[in-house]
Write an enzyme that holds these catalytic residues in place. Structure first.
Site, PDB file in Angstrom:
ATOM      1  N   ASP A 262       0.883  -1.166   0.000  1.00 17.37           N
ATOM      2  CA  ASP A 262       0.000   0.000   0.000  1.00 17.37           C
ATOM      3  C   ASP A 262       0.913   1.205   0.000  1.00 17.37           C
ATOM      4  O   ASP A 262       2.070   1.151   0.429  1.00 17.37           O
ATOM      5  CB  ASP A 262      -0.970   0.014   1.191  1.00 17.37           C
ATOM      6  CG  ASP A 262      -2.137   0.987   0.936  1.00 17.37           C
ATOM      7  OD1 ASP A 262      -2.054   1.756  -0.039  1.00 17.37           O
ATOM      8  OD2 ASP A 262      -3.115   0.981   1.704  1.00 17.37           O
TER       9      ASP A 262
HETATM   10  C1  BGC Z   1      -5.056   3.292  -0.012  1.00 20.73           C
HETATM   11  C2  BGC Z   1      -5.118   2.206  -1.073  1.00 20.73           C
HETATM   12  C3  BGC Z   1      -5.008   2.823  -2.442  1.00 20.73           C
HETATM   13  C4  BGC Z   1      -3.761   3.687  -2.518  1.00 20.73           C
HETATM   14  C5  BGC Z   1      -3.574   4.355  -3.862  1.00 20.73           C
HETATM   15  C6  BGC Z   1      -3.862   4.206  -0.217  1.00 20.73           C
HETATM   16  O1  BGC Z   1      -3.903   5.269   0.660  1.00 20.73           O
HETATM   17  O2  BGC Z   1      -5.024   2.712   1.253  1.00 20.73           O
HETATM   18  O3  BGC Z   1      -6.310   1.498  -0.950  1.00 20.73           O
HETATM   19  O4  BGC Z   1      -4.999   1.821  -3.414  1.00 20.73           O
HETATM   20  O5  BGC Z   1      -3.839   4.696  -1.539  1.00 20.73           O
HETATM   21  O6  BGC Z   1      -4.622   5.154  -4.232  1.00 20.73           O
END
Ligand code: BGC
Length: 691
Positions: A262
């Protein structure tokens, strides 16, 4: 190589990749060819090139169309060998491109209990993503909803691991008709405010039986990628959690794909690279010269680097024949054919929670004036901002949908900010629809929803309208459970509309006027009060997740919910009869088929979600009163009876034996209950034994 030089090289590599002939649209490569290609590519690469592949570059993706990706990130691939990288686009309610189709939020889609439809939703997301130039969809969120306060409740499908697995694996299958999908966030991510530092603790049995099965379902469905969670699990950050990534995901489950961090979740170079976090997103912070030094110093074995690159390339090659493939047309983003699936999903997602005194449906021949009240009636309310937000092709608000469907009925719309004006309009009308609920201000990524009721002003509005017009129909927009105790008994009808996407207003109107018979069922329990739920703490650095939450906890503690898990009314009524099991005794590798007759006793066609739960008689370990183990949707004409079959495999009834570190089937009596919801009074039961 220092950091600056490394980044500069990465940037040029991303821009330079263009596909060699052998990678351009053609037939899909077979598994052996993929493995041979992967081996060859990895063997030809320098260490620096390999490390390049292992991290993302924010927004380096060249836009393919002026409709412009909202947000993309990629890995650079290896230009010298003609290997492109991943082009990540996020989403959840659709692909995150301007002009794309906006589906209902995942929680709403969870309420459809329709995996076949969800696969079609995924297919559109994948198509639109590929047409817009992406090759990777990062938006399959399948975290189990432990508590409705989670700010991202709307992004997942519900509270039950089996149901989550069915829905999540369906969207993965659909997306992967066109490109790679990524299931997230692995694992135990269900608090947002403290997500970057919280350590979620749970015992191994809880992890295996409650928090992981839906991830396994997505792995079995072939998901190309898994994204780790921000939080720690049992003391180890998920981005470097050897137990989760190496032992379970890649070891026991034999996941051949790659793990993507993530964004910004990696905390340490060596630990993450060794634990099996294959790609650092969304920028290179730990997988850079530090990783090179770690490899040179013997802290990270070269085989781990090779494995990370091989895993990413393997999945890219699986989908490479679709790169620049024919048939993808960016003009089809948000097309009528795609919107029709968004509409179907929104229609099937709506849950009719209460319908007394024949408040619904609204009969066009009997209603002359309809009051439509509430600021949300005329607002675009698609759900969270954050990583799921995009501007869709268009949005039909509730008011627009109702006006379209109302025919000659006069619509009196008031925003509800002035209670007297709202009351007056309601008093003049034959019926009043009040649209209330939550928005991204109340529940969103990065924060949580600590108040589970509606706002005071929305509750006051409901009360005011109900006082002025007894035929008061409350429509609730939200991404999770709402406590309705203060007003539930004062109104004859309640419709749970969720965040229902760009066709939501049309779907709502279809249900209100009876053009569609509501068939959604709650994918989460709705409590009467917050005290009925597990505690929710989004401050502490450590939280403990026990085995029981949601309907399992209600069952165990004999609590009565406001609306049970699996509950939803119809304008028809369905009778369940003649539950039969194909066997009364089976072995641990066998299966049982349950059949039940379902009859539509109503005077209009309807669809019913038939649910099967299993209880454990004589278990030697503590087990739930019942677990959801199968479900199916059935369409019935008025008066029609159908025999519905649901299959149960003995090994799906196993528990995790912590001492033996294995799933095990108990030789006991299994009570099979089938019916329209998890409410015990509504279920027919029979039993069989596993010997
Ligand atoms: C989120 C993810 C997401 C990523 C990119 C993160 O802050 O937890 O779910 O895919 O951002 O957008």
């Amino acid at each position: 190589m220092n950091r600056r030089k490394f980044l500069a090289t990465a940037g040029t590599m991303a821009a330079a990749v263009s596909l060699p002939r052998w990678l351009q649209a053609g037939p899909a490569l077979g598994p052996e060819e993929i493995e041979a290609r992967v081996r060859k590519l990895v063997s030809q690469m320098t260490l620096d090139e390999k490390i390049m592949v292992m991290a993302g570059i924010p927004t380096a993706f060249t836009k393919v169309d002026s409709r412009a990706p909202f947000h993309t990130d990629n890995t650079p691939g290896c230009a010298r060998l003609g290997m492109p990288g991943i082009r990540f686009v996020d989403g959840s309610r659709g692909i995150r491109f301007t002009g794309a189709t906006c589906f209902p939020a995942a929680m709403a889609r969870g309420a459809t209990w329709d995996p076949e439809l969800e696969q079609r939703v995924g297919n559109v997301i994948g198509y639109e993503g590929r047409a817009g130039g992406a090759n990777f969809f990062g938006g399959v969120c399948i975290n189990l909803l432990r508590h409705p306060s989670w700010g991202r409740s709307q992004e997942t499908f519900g509270e039950d691991p089996y149901h989550l697995g069915r829905m999540g694996s369906s969207v993965v299958r659909g997306v992967q008709n066109h490109m790679m999908a990524c299931a997230k966030h692995f694992a135990g991510n269900s608090i947002d405010k403290s997500r970057h530092y919280v350590d979620v603790q749970m015992d191994e049995r809880t992890l295996r039986e409650i928090y992981l099965p839906h991830f396994k379902a997505c792995v079995d469905a072939g998901t190309a990628s898994i994204m780790n969670a921000y939080n720690s699990l049992n003391g180890e950050p998920c981005a470097q959690n050897t137990h989760l990534l190496r032992e379970i995901l890649k070891g026991e489950w034999k996941f051949p794909g790659f793990v993507l961090s993530d964004f910004g979740s990696i905390k340490e170079t060596v630990a993450s690279a060794n634990a099996g976090c294959d790609v650092e997103m969304d920028r290179r912070i730990y997988y850079d010269w530090k990783l090179r030094l770690a490899v040179e110093g013997g802290l990270v074995p070269m085989k781990n680097i090779d494995e990370a690159v091989a895993r990413q390339f393997r999945e890219q090659l699986r989908f490479i024949h679709l790169e620049g493939g024919p048939g993808y047309d960016v003009k089809k983003l948000g097309s009528a054919a795609h919107a029709a699936i968004a509409l179907e999903s929104a229609q099937k997602a709506i849950v009719l929670l209460k319908n007394e005194k024949q408040a619904l449906p609204l009969d066009r021949d009997q209603i002359n004036t309809l009051a439509v009240i509430g600021e949300l009636a005329d607002q675009v309310n698609l759900g969270a901002t954050g990583s799921t937000e995009f501007i869709p092709a268009y949005v039909v608000t509730p008011l627009a949908g109702i006006r379209r469907a109302a025919g000659k009925i006069e619509i009196l719309h008031r925003d509800g900010l002035n209670l007297e004006a709202a009351k007056k309009a309601a008093a003049k009308a034959d019926a009043a629809v009040v649209i209330v609920g939550l928005t991204a201000q109340d529940e969103n990524e990065g924060s949580d929803r600590l108040r589970l009721t509606l706002s005071d002003s929305h509750e006051a509005l409901i009360q005011a309208v109900a006082d002025a017009n007894p035929r008061c129909i409350v429509v609730v927009q939200a991404g999770g459970a709402v406590i309705m105790a203060r007003w539930k008994n004062h109104v004859p009808a309640i419709v749970m509309a969720w965040y229902s996407g760009m066709e939501g207003g049309n779907a709502l109107a279809d249900v209100l006027f009876g053009d569609i018979n509501p068939s959604g069922k709650l994918p989460i329990v709705f409590p009467k009060s917050a005290g009925q739920l597990v505690p929710f703490d989004n401050q502490s650095p450590v939280v403990s997740y026990g085995y029981y939450h949601g309907y399992r906890r209600f069952d165990k503690k004999n609590l009565e919910p406001a609306f049970p898990f699996g509950f939803g009314l119809s304008y028809a009524s369905f009778k369940y009869d003649k539950l039969r099991l194909s066997e009364d005794k089976i072995g641990p590798d066998d299966r049982v088929t349950a059949t039940v007759e379902v009859t539509n006793l109503g005077d209009r066609p309807g669809e019913e979600v038939v649910q099967l739960y299993v209880g454990y008689n004589g278990s030697q370990i503590g087990r739930p009163v019942k677990d959801l183990k199968a479900f199916t949707r059935v369409a019935l004409k008025p008066g029609e009876t159908r025999t519905v079959s649901l299959e149960l495999k003995a090994d799906n009834l196993a528990f995790y034996n912590t001492a033996r570190k294995a799933f095990e089937v108990e030789p006991i009596e299994y009570v099979v209950s089938v019916g329209p919801s998890s409410q015990k009074e509504s279920l027919l039961s029979d039993s069989f034994t596993i010997v």
